[in-house]
Design a protein around this motif. Structure first.
Motif, PDB file in Angstrom:
ATOM      1  N   ALA A 114       3.573 -44.399   0.060  1.00 25.89           N
ATOM      2  CA  ALA A 114       4.774 -43.583   0.221  1.00 25.89           C
ATOM      3  C   ALA A 114       5.674 -44.074   1.352  1.00 25.89           C
ATOM      4  N   LEU A 115       5.104 -44.514   2.468  1.00 25.98           N
ATOM      5  CA  LEU A 115       5.921 -44.931   3.603  1.00 25.98           C
ATOM      6  C   LEU A 115       6.792 -46.122   3.240  1.00 25.98           C
ATOM      7  N   PHE A 116       6.194 -47.165   2.676  1.00 25.44           N
ATOM      8  CA  PHE A 116       6.963 -48.349   2.320  1.00 25.44           C
ATOM      9  C   PHE A 116       7.925 -48.052   1.179  1.00 25.44           C
ATOM     10  N   GLU A 117       7.475 -47.277   0.213  1.00 21.61           N
ATOM     11  CA  GLU A 117       8.354 -46.947  -0.921  1.00 21.61           C
ATOM     12  C   GLU A 117       9.585 -46.176  -0.474  1.00 21.61           C
ATOM     13  N   ASP A 119      11.047 -46.277   2.508  1.00 20.00           N
ATOM     14  CA  ASP A 119      11.933 -47.199   3.218  1.00 20.00           C
ATOM     15  C   ASP A 119      12.630 -48.141   2.247  1.00 20.00           C
ATOM     16  N   LEU A 120      11.890 -48.662   1.260  1.00 15.88           N
ATOM     17  CA  LEU A 120      12.477 -49.571   0.287  1.00 15.88           C
ATOM     18  C   LEU A 120      13.506 -48.851  -0.583  1.00 15.88           C
ATOM     19  N   GLU A 121      13.197 -47.629  -0.981  1.00 20.88           N
ATOM     20  CA  GLU A 121      14.147 -46.862  -1.795  1.00 20.88           C
ATOM     21  C   GLU A 121      15.438 -46.599  -1.024  1.00 20.88           C
ATOM     22  N   ASN A 122      15.330 -46.237   0.244  1.00 26.67           N
ATOM     23  CA  ASN A 122      16.529 -46.010   1.061  1.00 26.67           C
ATOM     24  C   ASN A 122      17.344 -47.289   1.212  1.00 26.67           C
ATOM     25  N   ALA A 123      16.664 -48.410   1.437  1.00 27.95           N
ATOM     26  CA  ALA A 123      17.366 -49.681   1.603  1.00 27.95           C
ATOM     27  C   ALA A 123      18.051 -50.096   0.303  1.00 27.95           C
ATOM     28  N   LEU A 124      17.362 -49.937  -0.831  1.00 30.60           N
ATOM     29  CA  LEU A 124      17.958 -50.304  -2.112  1.00 30.60           C
ATOM     30  C   LEU A 124      19.128 -49.394  -2.468  1.00 30.60           C
ATOM     31  N   GLN A 125      19.007 -48.109  -2.183  1.00 31.96           N
ATOM     32  CA  GLN A 125      20.101 -47.186  -2.477  1.00 31.96           C
ATOM     33  C   GLN A 125      21.342 -47.525  -1.665  1.00 31.96           C
TER      34      GLN A 125
END
Length: 156
Positions: A114-117, A119-125
């Motif tokens: 969940a932590l990496f996902e 952060d990755l979701e926020n960066a991709l968005q």
């Protein structure tokens, strides 16, 4: 059989464990706070460090994904696509496959990290203006699926 009050039981246990002499008690007064401060500082430092490293890795991966999508938009021919995939594999270490005609499902994929996902979701968005899904259900891989014009791009 008589029951001993829990407070009295704890008090007698502490009296047996704690040192009786002045030197032992003085050392305990000095050492215990130092150990606690070291533990708290270490936990706080590593938590912040882990969060910073994870966030930066997610931003770097999102930048790589955006670069790939923009390359594919600028060079849409199949021959160019193969060249881009080889370049990305050599320079970025990412494996890419393209499923022509595929459409991303609307349901989110099962989550594991969940932590990496997050952060990755926020960066991709913030960087990618296309629909995407993140699959981190495997232990050693993260898959990012991006909807492009004529199919879905799978980036491992």
């Amino acid at each position: 059989m008589t029951r001993i009050h829990p407070y009295l039981w704890l008090k007698t246990l502490l009296k047996r464990i704690l040192p009786r002499g002045l030197l032992g008690r003085s050392l305990l007064i000095i050492v215990v706070p130092l150990v606690l401060v070291q533990l708290v500082a270490t936990v706080v430092f590593y938590e912040r460090h882990w969060g910073t490293v994870t966030r930066r890795l997610a931003q770097d991966l999102a930048g790589d994904v955006v670069t790939i999508v923009e390359f594919l938009r600028a060079y849409p021919r199949p021959a160019d696509r193969a060249w881009i995939f080889d370049l990305v594999d050599d320079s970025m270490g990412l494996s890419i496959s393209f499923m022509e005609g595929e459409v991303l499902p609307n349901a989110p994929l099962p989550s594991r990290n969940a932590l990496f996902e997050d952060d990755l979701e926020n960066a991709l968005q913030s960087q990618l203006q296309r629909p995407f899904l993140i699959d981190a259900s495997q232990e050693r891989w993260v898959e990012v699926r991006v909807q492009v014009q004529d199919g879905v791009l799978h980036i491992f």
